[in-house]
Design an enzyme around this catalytic site. Sequence first.
Site, PDB file in Angstrom:
ATOM      1  N   GLY A 374      11.632 -21.677  53.229  1.00  0.00           N
ATOM      2  CA  GLY A 374      11.456 -23.052  53.648  1.00  0.00           C
ATOM      3  C   GLY A 374      10.490 -23.152  54.804  1.00  0.00           C
ATOM      4  N   PRO A 375      10.084 -24.344  55.172  1.00  0.00           N
ATOM      5  CA  PRO A 375       9.138 -24.540  56.271  1.00  0.00           C
ATOM      6  C   PRO A 375       9.751 -24.149  57.606  1.00  0.00           C
ATOM      7  CG  PRO A 375      10.000 -26.643  55.517  1.00  0.00           C
ATOM      8  CD  PRO A 375      10.475 -25.615  54.535  1.00  0.00           C
ATOM      9  N   PRO A 376       8.941 -23.986  58.622  1.00  0.00           N
ATOM     10  CA  PRO A 376       9.472 -23.598  59.938  1.00  0.00           C
ATOM     11  C   PRO A 376      10.395 -24.674  60.506  1.00  0.00           C
ATOM     12  CG  PRO A 376       7.088 -23.254  59.832  1.00  0.00           C
ATOM     13  CD  PRO A 376       7.461 -24.030  58.608  1.00  0.00           C
ATOM     14  N   GLY A 377      11.436 -24.219  61.198  1.00  0.00           N
ATOM     15  CA  GLY A 377      12.299 -25.142  61.928  1.00  0.00           C
ATOM     16  C   GLY A 377      13.407 -25.781  61.130  1.00  0.00           C
ATOM     17  N   VAL A 378      13.670 -25.329  59.889  1.00  0.00           N
ATOM     18  CA  VAL A 378      14.730 -25.957  59.090  1.00  0.00           C
ATOM     19  C   VAL A 378      16.062 -25.221  59.208  1.00  0.00           C
ATOM     20  CG1 VAL A 378      13.115 -26.961  57.455  1.00  0.00           C
ATOM     21  CG2 VAL A 378      14.038 -24.677  57.017  1.00  0.00           C
ATOM     22  N   GLY A 379      16.107 -24.126  60.000  1.00  0.00           N
ATOM     23  CA  GLY A 379      17.384 -23.478  60.256  1.00  0.00           C
ATOM     24  C   GLY A 379      17.652 -22.228  59.458  1.00  0.00           C
ATOM     25  N   LYS A 380      16.622 -21.499  59.049  1.00  0.00           N
ATOM     26  CA  LYS A 380      16.841 -20.292  58.250  1.00  0.00           C
ATOM     27  C   LYS A 380      17.501 -19.192  59.088  1.00  0.00           C
ATOM     28  CE  LYS A 380      12.484 -19.938  57.197  1.00  0.00           C
ATOM     29  NZ  LYS A 380      11.973 -21.145  57.875  1.00  0.00           N
ATOM     30  N   THR A 381      16.960 -18.943  60.278  1.00  0.00           N
ATOM     31  CA  THR A 381      17.505 -17.886  61.128  1.00  0.00           C
ATOM     32  C   THR A 381      18.891 -18.240  61.641  1.00  0.00           C
ATOM     33  OG1 THR A 381      15.258 -17.267  61.801  1.00  0.00           O
ATOM     34  CG2 THR A 381      17.074 -16.497  63.181  1.00  0.00           C
ATOM     35  N   SER A 709      -1.578 -31.110  41.250  1.00  0.00           N
ATOM     36  CA  SER A 709      -0.704 -32.288  41.241  1.00  0.00           C
ATOM     37  C   SER A 709      -1.424 -33.595  41.529  1.00  0.00           C
ATOM     38  CB  SER A 709       0.417 -32.096  42.273  1.00  0.00           C
ATOM     39  OG  SER A 709      -0.126 -31.949  43.571  1.00  0.00           O
ATOM     40  N   LYS A 752       7.597 -33.594  48.867  1.00  0.00           N
ATOM     41  CA  LYS A 752       6.665 -34.712  48.703  1.00  0.00           C
ATOM     42  C   LYS A 752       7.363 -36.057  48.909  1.00  0.00           C
ATOM     43  CE  LYS A 752       3.665 -32.237  45.442  1.00  0.00           C
ATOM     44  NZ  LYS A 752       3.174 -32.162  44.060  1.00  0.00           N
TER      45      LYS A 752
END
Length: 820
Positions: A374-381, A709, A752
Amino acid sequence: MANTPAGLVAIPLERKVLLPHVVARVVLRGKDASKIIKRHSAATRQGVKFHIACIPLKSLQNDPKDEESLVPHGKRKRLYEFGCTGTIMRIQRLDSDMFGIFIEGGKRFRVRGYSQDSEAIWIANVEYLEEANSKYSEEMIIFKALCRSFATRMQTLCIPESLTKQLLNLINTVPMPALADMVVSMIETSFEERLMMLSEANPKERLEMASAWITRQLNVLQISKKIHSGIETKLTQKQREFYLRQQLDEVRSELHNSQPEEEKEEDDMERLNRRLIEAQLPEEALKVARRELKRINQLHPTSTEWAVSRNYLEWVTDLPWSNKSNSVLDIKRATHQLSQDHFGLEHVKKRIIEYLCVAKLKGDLKAPILCFVGPPGVGKTSLGKSIAISLSREFHRISLGGVHDEADMRGHRRTYVGAMPGLIIQGLRKCGVNNPLFLLDEIDKLGQTSNHGNPAAALLEILDPEQNNAFSDHYLNMPFDLSDVLVIATANSLDTIPEPLVDRMEVIQLHGYTFDEKLHIAKAHLLPKQIMEHGMDQSQISINDAVLFKLAESYTRESGVRQLERTIATLVRAKCVELVHLTESGRGQNYRSCIRLDDLDSLLGSPTFEKEVAERDSQPGIATGLAYSGSGQGGILFIEATKMPGTGKLQLTGSLGEVIKESANIALSWVKSHAEILKLGSGKNINIMDRCDVHIHVPNGSVPKDGPSAGITLVSALVSLFSRHAIPTTTAMTGEISLRGQVLPVGGIKEKVISAHRAGITKIILPYRNKKDVTNDIPEKLQKEMEIVYAKTIWDVLRAALVSDGTKNAWVAPPYESVL
């Protein structure tokens, strides 16, 4: 004997014997030591000699020390019956109630019993040994000759000349019985031999024992000289240093053996051997470690190989071969922990709970490796940390960004200087258990194949549950079981991860947050965290929902919440400054804790982002498309088309890639082939590009754009250009087309749609085959706030997109049958 009292203060000597005429140093501790020193000082002031009874003591292993009494009850049973009187020559104060005293031996005695005086100090009641009046002139001559030979040998050993002269002077002046006691203390004799010397009252017997021991010492020196002379010519400089160090070690060993057993330090090799046993190594690993320990015992500590082998064994013993943390599989607790730490991400939480439930029923945690993308800052870590907390496991993060050497993962071989194990083994040693949770962060940022190897290929074994039960690190060179390690990887994109590596992981997509999700996260997590980190109370600052929503909408434009958190921190710092200034000026009561919408311009400046669609006017030839970046973020893009007199050329600008250029050609071909049906000109077989050129531009030309797209957006822009019917700025679309007009599905729907919602889009046109993505991924509230139109063909797109031509005449799509 009348000058020496029969009752003397008892001083135990551990593994030490004081002989007459010999000076020895003894350390005294405790309250009794302080009392004895005071008695000595008082006797010295009165001009009276203070005598003590020095009695040898046989110490035991792990003998507990008594800080109060010099002669506790347990030690009295181990005191010998013979001793020597002593006179204190000098005192050193080492610490509180701790003294070093130099004692000169006096007379031999036999202990008859013990008693305590008024200060609870133990007194030895002694009987002095009378010297036997036997003739020993022959023994004196032999002993004196041996002493002279010993002094001569000392001169050949490079002993300082002053010491040898002093020894010869003693031989000529001191009586032979006294000299025997002194020489026995100088040469190598055991504790038991010195005790025999102490207990013997007959000078003749003492001279015979001293003669035998000094003869033994001379023989040892003679043999040492022969060995030394035999190898001296063969020694290089380094060998000579090694030989001298060996001799120094022997001296230290003798000094070490003379210390009390409880003060001896555990030998390094014994400690390593003990730790190998405690580590409970597997049989194969134990065999390798034993072989290395046997090898290190044959090396000298100054050699390079010794240091390498010692470091290797330290690593082996430090690893958690059998240590495990008690994992708690409490599904209710895990669900609560995930819900408390993270808002939204329901599909991720659902997959984690499924995994834990299966593990609880099955009894082990062997499962596919999870990969959060996912994109940075979405809470993966932070999601990985929450999983570790919910499982009661140790958490260790390994950052893979920029790792370009295979040895970083597998370790260096021990032949290299400064070799170390890889990041996996280092992490296990740091955690101290063999079942931690490893977070392989930024796995998509691994370096590519180079002359240092491919680190991504080294991960294949680690991430394969069927192989990692025998992971082999190059440094250890023995298998280590990683099957109990729970591995979670994170990435921003799968594009740069090798296909075999992706195949070994279960990919879970984490999409960006909607405005409502960001609002909840800011209220529940970000704002309280920043207030606490800035040292303020919750009552000292208040930010309502309208302000937080404005921050997310106009001051940040991201998939995650990192920039939102930084923006909130800016507001909190501003209120900190305001509070401090008002407090220092005595106007603290004027402080206002609430931040209103009107305050944002002064605190943060003008809004960074505006709703682009709100600022644009509907014009023919302009269409709004939806884009998806490789980092997992969505966005909108405007496609502008215009025509001018020319010869039918198509010009494309805006840093477009090959795929989007092909889509533009397909779109133009479709519009030209359906110009008559679309009523874009009069007559049959008309070429709308006969006398004009078309220029298609995508603004923000510094950003490269590519992807499949934008097909329906290009068709809509061209139809709008030639028909003069405008597309509302609040309508956006995404999807690819075929030459037959079919609308094909695309990816990144959630990103999107969320980006369109952030930009102020109210109507979205999507391929019909992406309807399942909207149902599964888009929040229900967002679906209700936006009008979503699903298109199977390009005619459905045009019908939903084109509205009017400025003359209040709505665009009417031709019947579908006319296209066939």
